[in-house]
Design a protein around this motif. Structure first.
Motif, PDB file in Angstrom:
ATOM      1  N   SER A  17       0.828  -1.208   0.000  1.00 41.35           N
ATOM      2  CA  SER A  17       0.000   0.000   0.000  1.00 41.35           C
ATOM      3  C   SER A  17       0.861   1.256   0.000  1.00 41.35           C
ATOM      4  CB  SER A  17      -0.901   0.030   1.245  1.00 41.35           C
ATOM      5  OG  SER A  17      -1.798  -1.052   1.275  1.00 41.35           O
ATOM      6  N   ARG A  19       0.103   5.805   0.245  1.00 43.64           N
ATOM      7  CA  ARG A  19      -0.861   6.889   0.327  1.00 43.64           C
ATOM      8  C   ARG A  19      -0.255   8.114  -0.337  1.00 43.64           C
ATOM      9  NH1 ARG A  19      -3.034  10.631   5.291  1.00 43.64           N
ATOM     10  NH2 ARG A  19      -5.219  10.797   4.652  1.00 43.64           N
ATOM     11  N   SER A  21      -0.433  12.062  -1.524  1.00 40.88           N
ATOM     12  CA  SER A  21      -1.023  13.327  -1.125  1.00 40.88           C
ATOM     13  C   SER A  21      -0.796  14.363  -2.217  1.00 40.88           C
ATOM     14  CB  SER A  21      -0.397  13.836   0.177  1.00 40.88           C
ATOM     15  OG  SER A  21      -0.626  12.940   1.240  1.00 40.88           O
ATOM     16  N   PHE A  68      -8.325   1.338  -4.603  1.00 40.95           N
ATOM     17  CA  PHE A  68      -7.908   2.723  -4.394  1.00 40.95           C
ATOM     18  C   PHE A  68      -9.061   3.519  -3.803  1.00 40.95           C
ATOM     19  CE2 PHE A  68      -4.558   3.014  -8.070  1.00 40.95           C
ATOM     20  CZ  PHE A  68      -3.921   1.895  -7.554  1.00 40.95           C
ATOM     21  N   THR A  69      -8.709   4.506  -2.969  1.00 43.49           N
ATOM     22  CA  THR A  69      -9.719   5.392  -2.384  1.00 43.49           C
ATOM     23  C   THR A  69      -9.239   6.831  -2.455  1.00 43.49           C
ATOM     24  OG1 THR A  69     -10.387   3.664  -0.821  1.00 43.49           O
ATOM     25  CG2 THR A  69     -11.089   5.911  -0.348  1.00 43.49           C
ATOM     26  N   SER A  71      -9.861  10.822  -1.453  1.00 44.85           N
ATOM     27  CA  SER A  71     -10.503  11.632  -0.422  1.00 44.85           C
ATOM     28  C   SER A  71      -9.909  13.037  -0.479  1.00 44.85           C
ATOM     29  CB  SER A  71     -10.315  11.008   0.968  1.00 44.85           C
ATOM     30  OG  SER A  71      -8.946  10.924   1.302  1.00 44.85           O
ATOM     31  N   TYR A  80      -6.099  13.199  -1.326  1.00 43.83           N
ATOM     32  CA  TYR A  80      -5.354  11.972  -1.069  1.00 43.83           C
ATOM     33  C   TYR A  80      -5.791  10.862  -2.023  1.00 43.83           C
ATOM     34  CZ  TYR A  80      -4.749  14.468   3.345  1.00 43.83           C
ATOM     35  OH  TYR A  80      -4.468  15.415   4.291  1.00 43.83           O
ATOM     36  N   GLN A  82      -5.424   6.748  -1.575  1.00 48.21           N
ATOM     37  CA  GLN A  82      -4.949   5.556  -0.878  1.00 48.21           C
ATOM     38  C   GLN A  82      -4.902   4.404  -1.868  1.00 48.21           C
ATOM     39  OE1 GLN A  82      -4.005   5.179   2.449  1.00 48.21           O
ATOM     40  NE2 GLN A  82      -3.375   3.099   1.851  1.00 48.21           N
ATOM     41  N   ASN A  84      -4.192   0.498  -2.242  1.00 47.17           N
ATOM     42  CA  ASN A  84      -4.057  -0.799  -1.557  1.00 47.17           C
ATOM     43  C   ASN A  84      -3.986  -1.924  -2.582  1.00 47.17           C
ATOM     44  OD1 ASN A  84      -4.276   0.495   0.963  1.00 47.17           O
ATOM     45  ND2 ASN A  84      -6.499   0.238   1.014  1.00 47.17           N
TER      46      ASN A  84
END
Length: 122
Positions: A17, A19, A21, A68-69, A71, A80, A82, A84
């Motif tokens: 994973s 993250r 930004s 993926f997420t 936000s 962001y 994320q 995974n």
């Protein structure tokens, strides 16, 4: 001066994973639809995920749905992504971009970051 600065990329093994930004400055991020794109060597830049102004609506390409997420935190002027369950085919330079209305077409975006490299080893 408008700026989008991505960070968080790196080298990760398959299944891992990261993250990402995207820090925005020089404009009011809450007025913009934000997107994440990626470009692999020899391929066109493709839309990955997008998020509406207040964060209530998100869009993903099928290849990343469930992994993926996207936000956003408008108070921090940051978006962001994320990532995974990463796969080798996710290897690319990831870019964030801003547009005043929703679009999946990279050509329609007003502002771009410089990109951050994501490399997934098998």
């Amino acid at each position: 001066q408008v700026q989008l600065v991505e960070s968080g990329g790196g080298l990760v093994q398959a299944g891992g994973s990261l993250r990402l930004s995207c820090a925005a400055s020089g404009f009011t991020i809450s007025n913009y639809y934000m997107g994440w794109f990626r470009q692999a060597p020899g391929k066109e830049r493709e839309f990955v995920a997008g998020i509406s102004w207040g964060g209530g609506m998100t869009s993903y390409i099928d290849a990343v749905k469930g992994r993926f997420t996207i936000s956003r935190d408008n108070a921090k002027s940051t978006v962001y992504l994320q990532l995974n369950s990463l796969k080798p085919e996710d290897t690319a330079v990831y870019y964030c971009a801003a547009r005043n209305s929703r679009s999946l077409d990279a050509r329609n975006y007003n502002y771009w970051g410089q990109g951050t490299q994501v490399t997934v080893s098998s």
